[in-house]
Design a protein around this motif. Structure first.
Motif, short mmCIF file in Angstrom:
data_model
loop_
_atom_site.label_atom_id
_atom_site.label_comp_id
_atom_site.label_asym_id
_atom_site.label_seq_id
_atom_site.Cartn_x
_atom_site.Cartn_y
_atom_site.Cartn_z
N ASN A 101 -5.73 -1.83 10.48
CA ASN A 101 -5.93 -2.23 9.09
C ASN A 101 -7.36 -1.96 8.64
O ASN A 101 -7.60 -1.45 7.55
CB ASN A 101 -5.60 -3.74 8.95
N SER A 103 -2.44 6.15 -2.20
CA SER A 103 -1.45 5.11 -2.46
C SER A 103 -0.61 4.84 -1.22
O SER A 103 -0.32 3.70 -0.86
CB SER A 103 -0.57 5.54 -3.63
N SER A 104 -0.25 5.92 -0.54
CA SER A 104 0.53 5.79 0.68
C SER A 104 -0.29 5.08 1.75
O SER A 104 0.23 4.23 2.48
CB SER A 104 0.95 7.18 1.16
N ASP A 110 -2.56 2.96 1.17
CA ASP A 110 -2.61 1.56 0.77
C ASP A 110 -1.40 0.82 1.31
O ASP A 110 -1.50 -0.33 1.75
CB ASP A 110 -2.63 1.45 -0.76
N SER A 111 -0.24 1.50 1.25
CA SER A 111 0.98 0.88 1.79
C SER A 111 0.82 0.65 3.29
O SER A 111 1.19 -0.41 3.80
CB SER A 111 2.19 1.79 1.55
N LYS A 164 -1.92 0.22 4.82
CA LYS A 164 -2.89 -0.87 4.98
C LYS A 164 -2.16 -2.21 4.86
O LYS A 164 -2.37 -3.11 5.67
CB LYS A 164 -3.98 -0.75 3.91
N ASN A 165 -1.31 -2.31 3.84
CA ASN A 165 -0.57 -3.57 3.64
C ASN A 165 0.37 -3.84 4.81
O ASN A 165 0.48 -4.99 5.28
CB ASN A 165 0.23 -3.51 2.33
N ILE A 166 1.03 -2.77 5.26
CA ILE A 166 1.97 -2.94 6.39
C ILE A 166 1.22 -3.41 7.62
O ILE A 166 1.63 -4.34 8.32
CB ILE A 166 2.72 -1.63 6.67
N SER A 220 2.53 8.50 7.32
CA SER A 220 2.23 8.38 5.90
C SER A 220 1.91 9.73 5.29
O SER A 220 2.37 10.05 4.21
CB SER A 220 1.04 7.43 5.71
#
Lengths: 460, 247
Positions: free
Chosen positions: A39, A295-296, A298-299, A301-303, A385
């Motif tokens: 992360n 953006s991908s 970011d996903s 990162k969130n995951i 990603s």
């Protein structure tokens, strides 16, 4: 025997169970740490991408791009208009010149220029020899307008000289100056120039050497590396100098507009198009594909953050259940300790220390697991990603346009993300796990210690 | 001096109320060795746990040297157990992964005694209960029942308590070892002037004590006239047997 010694002894009371507990904890803690490291790595990379290349727009004259097309050139007035658009932080104008080797131009005569149209450029002569051979593609491109019956002629490629208003390349990316220095004040005319590394090598030039453009002498102030053979066959001048050479003061080939954040890029693009007029300028977002990649990321990162929280929660739950089990198993012991006068805090401390011994062992093994696993996990996450986002970019690059360059760089950036287990990140993760362990041990121990001793002793 | 005043302890069992300790009153002078006998389930252990502040009475009070235990907060009760009470449990209740020495040192650790002092005292106590020196550093689960009981007695004496409460101290021991344990308790009472209350099934053990009480259906009676022992107080006239109301 102190409380600590007793706790350590208790932690190893049943060696098989201790080994199993440490192994389970190590997996959970290792996964949590690996996710935290991943992360952090992705967050850092997203920030870097956002800060560097994610927020630029390119403005070309309506109907024209580079040396192709038609329409009316951009002006300094339009640059002022663009700068006034909300969320726009910087507008950098460029003026492109096409340079031909003076010797070849003289030998080919007036017909030599027949292949080069272009509304926004001015062809000039230079002492420089291009670093790129025309080859099949170059000769084919320059045969436009000739008949098929004429014998093929060999051309040398032109060199692009770009006047720039700041130390950025024609796509808005900061120039990577590998030798010498920049041009200083890019808003003033100057006889200094920046040369691509391969162009300088081809002409045996280095910092301080001189060359000519239209018989005017320029000094090499620095060398830059654009990362591509095409990009390195170029010259950068200050914007006013390029405009002076072209005898077109105030005229711009393109404008590179920087927006304050990636979230505002779309709005700024629309506002810019409206302000400049669709018949005057084309506004394009060259990094659209990169935005998708970010953006991908970011996903991802969130995951990874959710996975970190889940793994940490799992580790906490494991510790909690283990400690509940241990406390439950040793209720009688707690009752005996209470019966012989142990205060609740001593009992709580004993079980907390016992839990910390287990967690310390689990963390040590888990950290080792994380140090091996985090890099692979981060690469796997980012690799999956970019698989989906890199494809459109590659199609764009296949067209052979200069705009494909930055995408290749972005892909490189994305794939080069590596998770490094920094001590701070590891310490934060372990502190969180220790916190959970303390609570997990303290709560059941104190709850049991609060019961009247006889109830615990009688219950056995 | 221990004064027990109208002590009652009730338990709910379904829709029935059980009173294993029903209005029990008596006094014990310092240095007395007393016993409570009674059938299984007569409430002996419950009474002992009330005296030792392991449990709280439903009503009534226990006064130790003028200090009432009723209404005392849990923290103070823990301190009372640590400072004034020594327990000897029927099942010994020693910490199995600690050595004999560590078990005896435990109450002193809770009382804040320095390590060197508690080590010295624990060794002395183990010698006093005649546990061989080579057994001092053995883990509890490697000691015999008699040895474990000696360690339990040594642990009960660790903080020099005013009152030792022993629940079936010979219940798990053979006759010879049990007899030795009784001799040990008697000598401790003589040497330290400690009040000792023993719960037992063992009639021979009860006959060796200064005072003998019988607990029957929650009511306590003193069986016979106590032997004339220095420091002994007469049994309270209120300690009269009665049928314990049940239900």
């Amino acid at each position: 025997m102190s409380v600590l010694a007793r706790s350590v002894g208790n932690a190893f009371r049943n060696k098989i169970r201790t080994t199993a507990v440490v192994a389970v904890l190590a997996v959970a803690i290792g996964l949590a740490l690996a996710m935290l490291v991943a992360n952090q790595a992705v967050t850092a990379k997203v920030t870097e991408l956002n800060a560097s290349v994610g927020t630029t727009l390119t403005v070309n004259p309506a109907g024209g791009q580079g040396f192709e097309g038609g329409g009316e050139p951009l002006t300094a007035q339009e640059a002022t208009t663009a700068a006034a658009v909300p969320n726009v932080t910087e507008v950098v104008g460029t003026k492109a010149l096409r340079l031909r080797n003076a010797t070849e131009a003289a030998s080919q005569g007036a017909g030599g220029g027949g292949g080069f149209g272009g509304q926004a450029t001015t062809t000039m002569t230079t002492s420089l020899t291009p670093a790129v051979d025309a080859g099949t593609l170059g000769n084919r491109n320059q045969e436009t307008g000739t008949t098929g019956t004429q014998p093929a002629r060999t051309f040398s490629l032109p060199i692009t000289a770009t006047g720039i208003g700041a130390e950025v390349d024609s796509t808005g990316k900061a120039l990577d100056i590998t030798d010498g220095s920049g041009l200083g004040d890019y808003t003033a005319a100057s006889k200094s120039a920046l040369l691509g590394t391969t162009l300088a090598e081809k002409n045996s030039l280095k910092v301080g050497s001189t060359f000519t453009i239209n018989d005017q002498t320029f000094t090499v102030a620095g060398l830059f590396d654009a990362g591509t053979a095409f990009g390195n066959n170029a010259v950068y001048l200050t914007l006013p100098e390029a405009q002076t050479l072209a005898a077109l003061p105030g005229e711009l080939s393109t404008m590179i507009v920087t927006v304050n954040s990636m979230e505002n890029v779309d709005a700024a693009k629309t506002a810019l198009q409206t302000a400049l007029g669709t018949d005057k300028a084309d506004v394009t977002q060259g990094q659209r594909n990169l935005e998708t990649a970010v953006s991908s990321l970011d996903s991802v990162k969130n995951i990874s953050f959710m996975a970190f929280v889940a793994a940490l929660g799992t580790a906490g739950l494991i510790i909690l259940l283990i400690m509940v089990m241990l406390v439950r198993e040793r209720r009688k012991e707690i009752g005996v300790l209470k019966a012989i006068g142990a205060p609740n805090r001593t009992i709580g401390l004993q079980f907390v220390l016992e839990a910390l011994v287990l967690v310390t062992l689990g963390s040590a093994v888990g950290a080792a697991v994380a140090s091996f696993a985090s890099g692979s996990i981060a690469t796997a996450l980012i690799g999956s990603s970019t698989t989906t986002t890199a494809a459109p970019g590659n199609r764009g690059a296949a067209g052979g346009f200069p705009g494909g360059g930055p995408l290749g760089g972005a892909t490189q950036l994305l794939t080069s993300v590596t998770a490094s287990a920094s001590p701070g990140v590891i310490a934060a993760g372990i502190a969180a796990v220790f916190g959970v362990a303390i609570i997990g041990a303290l709560v059941p121990a104190l709850l049991t210690a609060r019961i009247r001793p006889i109830e615990v002793l009688r219950g056995e | 001096m221990i004064e027990v005043k109208n002590l009652v302890r009730t338990f709910q069992s379904g829709d029935r109320t059980i009173k294993p300790v029903n209005n029990v009153s008596f006094e014990l002078a310092e240095g007395t060795l007393a016993s409570i006998v009674g059938k299984s389930g007569s409430g002996k252990s419950t009474l002992l746990s009330l005296l030792g502040a392991l449990d709280k009475p439903t009503s009534g009070d226990v006064v130790v040297n003028g200090v009432s235990l009723a209404g005392m907060p849990d923290g103070k009760l823990t301190e009372y157990r640590r400072r004034d009470i020594g327990f000897v449990f029927q099942q010994f209740n020693l910490i199995p992964n600690l050595t004999a020495l560590d078990n005896v040192m435990l109450p002193m650790e809770f009382a804040g005694v320095r390590r060197s002092v508690r080590t010295k005292r624990a060794k002395e106590l183990l010698e006093q209960v005649q546990l061989d020196v080579d057994r001092h550093d053995r883990r509890i689960n490697r000691l015999s029942g008699g040895e474990q009981q000696r360690v339990a007695i040594a642990r009960a004496l660790a903080n020099e308590p005013k009152l030792i409460l022993a629940d079936e101290p010979t219940g798990n021991l053979d006759e010879q070892t049990g007899g030795h344990i009784i001799e040990l308790l008697s000598s401790l009472r003589r040497e330290h002037n400690t009040t000792i209350l023993v719960v037992t099934h063992d009639r021979s053990l009860a006959n060796k004590t200064d005072r003998r009480f019988r607990l029957q259906q929650g009511r306590l009676t003193e069986e016979t006239a106590p032997k004339q022992v220095q420091g002994m107080a007469p049994a309270s006239p209120k300690a009269v047997a009665a049928t314990a109301p049940v239900g």
